[in-house]
Design an enzyme around this catalytic site. Structure first.
Site, short mmCIF file in Angstrom:
data_model
loop_
_atom_site.label_atom_id
_atom_site.label_comp_id
_atom_site.label_asym_id
_atom_site.label_seq_id
_atom_site.Cartn_x
_atom_site.Cartn_y
_atom_site.Cartn_z
N HIS A 1 4.24 -15.72 -3.19
CA HIS A 1 4.36 -15.72 -4.56
C HIS A 1 5.06 -16.73 -5.42
O HIS A 1 6.35 -16.57 -6.00
CB HIS A 1 4.74 -14.46 -5.29
CG HIS A 1 5.79 -13.76 -4.45
ND1 HIS A 1 7.04 -14.31 -3.77
CD2 HIS A 1 6.05 -12.41 -3.98
CE1 HIS A 1 7.81 -13.42 -3.40
NE2 HIS A 1 7.14 -12.17 -3.43
N HIS B 1 3.01 1.23 -8.98
CA HIS B 1 4.29 2.13 -9.24
C HIS B 1 3.70 3.25 -10.18
O HIS B 1 2.73 3.09 -11.23
CB HIS B 1 5.28 1.19 -9.99
CG HIS B 1 6.10 0.38 -9.20
ND1 HIS B 1 6.95 0.55 -7.92
CD2 HIS B 1 6.06 -0.99 -9.25
CE1 HIS B 1 7.46 -0.42 -7.69
NE2 HIS B 1 6.85 -1.42 -8.22
N ASP C 1 9.10 -8.92 3.30
CA ASP C 1 8.94 -9.13 1.90
C ASP C 1 9.59 -7.89 0.73
O ASP C 1 9.23 -6.72 1.39
CB ASP C 1 7.30 -9.18 1.42
CG ASP C 1 6.69 -9.31 0.05
OD1 ASP C 1 7.44 -10.10 -0.40
OD2 ASP C 1 6.12 -8.70 -0.41
N LEU D 1 0.92 -1.02 -0.04
CA LEU D 1 -0.04 -0.17 0.09
C LEU D 1 0.77 1.33 0.04
O LEU D 1 0.26 2.38 -0.12
CB LEU D 1 -0.82 -0.02 1.21
CG LEU D 1 -2.04 -1.29 1.22
CD1 LEU D 1 -3.00 -1.07 2.29
CD2 LEU D 1 -2.88 -1.31 -0.16
N ARG D 2 2.22 0.92 -0.05
CA ARG D 2 2.99 2.09 -0.11
C ARG D 2 3.12 3.27 0.72
O ARG D 2 3.82 4.54 0.81
CB ARG D 2 2.98 2.94 -1.45
CG ARG D 2 2.85 1.94 -2.75
CD ARG D 2 4.18 1.00 -2.96
NE ARG D 2 4.39 0.12 -3.98
CZ ARG D 2 4.94 -0.78 -4.14
NH1 ARG D 2 6.08 -1.15 -2.99
NH2 ARG D 2 5.28 -1.40 -5.30
N ASP E 1 -0.09 -10.03 -4.68
CA ASP E 1 1.16 -9.13 -4.74
C ASP E 1 1.05 -7.74 -5.35
O ASP E 1 1.78 -7.34 -6.09
CB ASP E 1 2.43 -9.96 -5.29
CG ASP E 1 3.70 -9.39 -5.18
OD1 ASP E 1 3.87 -8.26 -4.34
OD2 ASP E 1 4.71 -9.90 -5.71
N PHE F 1 10.31 -3.50 -10.08
CA PHE F 1 9.20 -4.82 -10.38
C PHE F 1 8.05 -4.53 -9.79
O PHE F 1 7.76 -3.81 -8.80
CB PHE F 1 10.07 -5.81 -9.37
CG PHE F 1 11.44 -6.50 -9.77
CD1 PHE F 1 11.53 -7.30 -10.85
CD2 PHE F 1 12.46 -5.86 -9.26
CE1 PHE F 1 12.66 -7.78 -11.19
CE2 PHE F 1 13.90 -6.60 -9.55
CZ PHE F 1 13.75 -7.27 -10.54
N GLY F 2 7.02 -5.34 -10.42
CA GLY F 2 5.61 -5.12 -9.80
C GLY F 2 4.61 -4.81 -10.74
O GLY F 2 4.89 -3.82 -11.52
#
EC number: 3.5.2.3
Length: 431
Positions: A234, A311, A154, A65-66, A307, A325-326
């Site tokens: 994952h 971004h 993580d 959730l950043r 996951d 990534f992501g």
């Protein structure tokens, strides 16, 4: 709050082995009754669910959730609302924020912001090690008391086997789940995609399956040694799936995740240097993807998690090696799972609900969730499995749009999401 009567839906609740047309009555934030011909109490809101599927609220145990630190990508509030739009009533937030969630005050902040979000419930996790540096364990007891439901580093592996053993032994004191990102950095070599033909053709450094496999093998051994609860995040490799399958057969206390992108895509999605398909662990080969699918089918991978990794547009517009990534996943997970696994006949609808609601709630020990049994929390997802829709990132409630599924035709979507008996999402809100 007025009672809510959900009338005439197909109620699918694997926790009770229920799959029948029935009514669901919600009173004071709890499930009061499930059955046929329930009379609406005075003042009750009635929801006509005929032709729809009514399930325990979906639970996602792996989201980013950043907040704090990267609110330009996502906030707890926007993430919780995106989750509700995807049919999730509960999400478990990862601690790799800036700064990382490694003390009780930070855990309390995530919990409080989640309660204010007006979307899905948000449960924090705390770091395994201080600042995720792998050198000093956090105070697990204090994190739990503040509201953490698990610990994880993580985004980073716990490189030291000795450190992870201490973490598992410490967590066993509280029967706390330890969630692990499996990656040996000395084998990953700062790679940016799967090691294989596609990486060779593109001239990119590949991450071999072995980088994930050796860590899964090590951590399963440590979980067996300590008796602690291990949650493998994952999983992307065929050997990893097999190792977990064998460990479960030996009685090791392990749960494990499959993500929709790993059971849908292969590393071919990276062709043309598509940064929206850059993720860690990377998209693997067709054989790996098929192994992940089979792992979901037979319950080796008992949890489906997104996951969700938002971004900003500018960050993903960089050269492939420099892009982060992501991908985002909260608003596409249900449709991808139904389309790829249920509509193809690999699993049935109750198994999908088990993997996306019941099992995740058990894995994180979220009492009262993942069930419509009387007395459970009134967290409900109402979905239309006949719905056909096309992924349009512009309609996402998430602040970010980084998805490789733009334009993909999917089936099934959430049409209404209730948390504690209160509607937090309905289809008319769709953009």
């Amino acid at each position: 709050m007025n009672p809510v009567l959900i009338r005439g839906g197909r109620v699918v609740d694997p926790s009770q082995r229920m799959d029948a047309v029935a009514d669901v009555l919600l009173v004071d934030g709890r499930v009061a009754r499930v059955g046929q011909g329930i009379d609406a109490p005075e003042g009750a809101e009635t929801i006509d669910a005929s032709g729809l599927v009514v399930t325990p609220g979906l639970v996602d145990v792996h989201v980013h959730l950043r907040e704090p630190g990267q609110e330009h990508k996502e906030t707890i509030r926007t993430g919780a609302r995106a989750a509700a739009a995807g049919g999730f009533t509960t999400v478990v937030a990862m601690p790799n924020t800036d700064p990382p969630i490694d003390d009780p005050a930070a855990v309390g902040f995530v919990l409080a912001e989640g309660m204010r979000s007006g979307g899905a419930r948000v449960f924090p996790t705390g770091c395994i090690t201080m600042r995720q540096q792998g050198e000093q364990l956090t105070e697990f007891g204090e994190l739990i008391n503040a509201g953490a439901v698990a610990v994880t580093d993580d985004g980073k592996p716990v490189v030291s086997g000795g450190m992870l053993r201490m973490a598992l032994e410490y967590a066993l004191t509280f029967d706390l789940p330890v969630a692990v990102h499996e990656e040996d950095p000395t084998l990953a070599r700062k790679g940016t995609m799967n090691e294989g033909i596609v990486a060779s053709r593109l001239g990119l450094t590949g991450i071999p399956n072995a980088a994930e496999d050796v860590m899964i093998a090590r951590d399963l051994v440590l979980a067996e040694l300590t008796g602690a609860r291990l949650h493998v995040q994952h999983v992307s490799t065929r050997l990893g799936v097999q190792l977990i399958r064998e460990a479960k057969a030996r009685g090791v206390r392990v749960t494990a995740e499959a993500t929709p992108h790993h059971f849908t895509l292969t590393d071919a999605a990276v062709e043309a240097y598509r940064t929206d398909a850059k993720m860690n662990p990377p998209l693997r080969s067709e054989a790996d993807r098929d192994a992940v699918r089979q792992g979901v089918r037979d319950g080796t991978l008992d949890v489906i998690a997104t996951d969700h990794a938002p971004h900003h547009y500018d960050e993903k517009e960089q050269a492939f090696e420099d892009a982060p990534f992501g991908i985002v996943g909260l608003e596409t997970a249900l449709g991808l799972t139904y389309t790829e696994l249920v509509a193809t006949g690999l699993i049935d609808l109750p198994t999908m609900v088990e993997r996306m609601s019941c099992a995740p709630a058990r894995a994180m020990k979220l009492d009262g969730m993942g069930s419509l049994a009387e007395g459970s929390l009134a967290d409900v997802t109402i979905m239309d499995v006949r719905a056909e829709w096309t992924v349009n990132p512009a309609s996402f409630l998430s602040m970010s749009r980084n998805t490789p599924f733009t334009g993909r035709a999917l089936r099934c979507r959430a049409v209404r999401t209730l948390v504690g008996g209160r509607t937090v999402w309905r289809e008319t809100q769709a953009g």
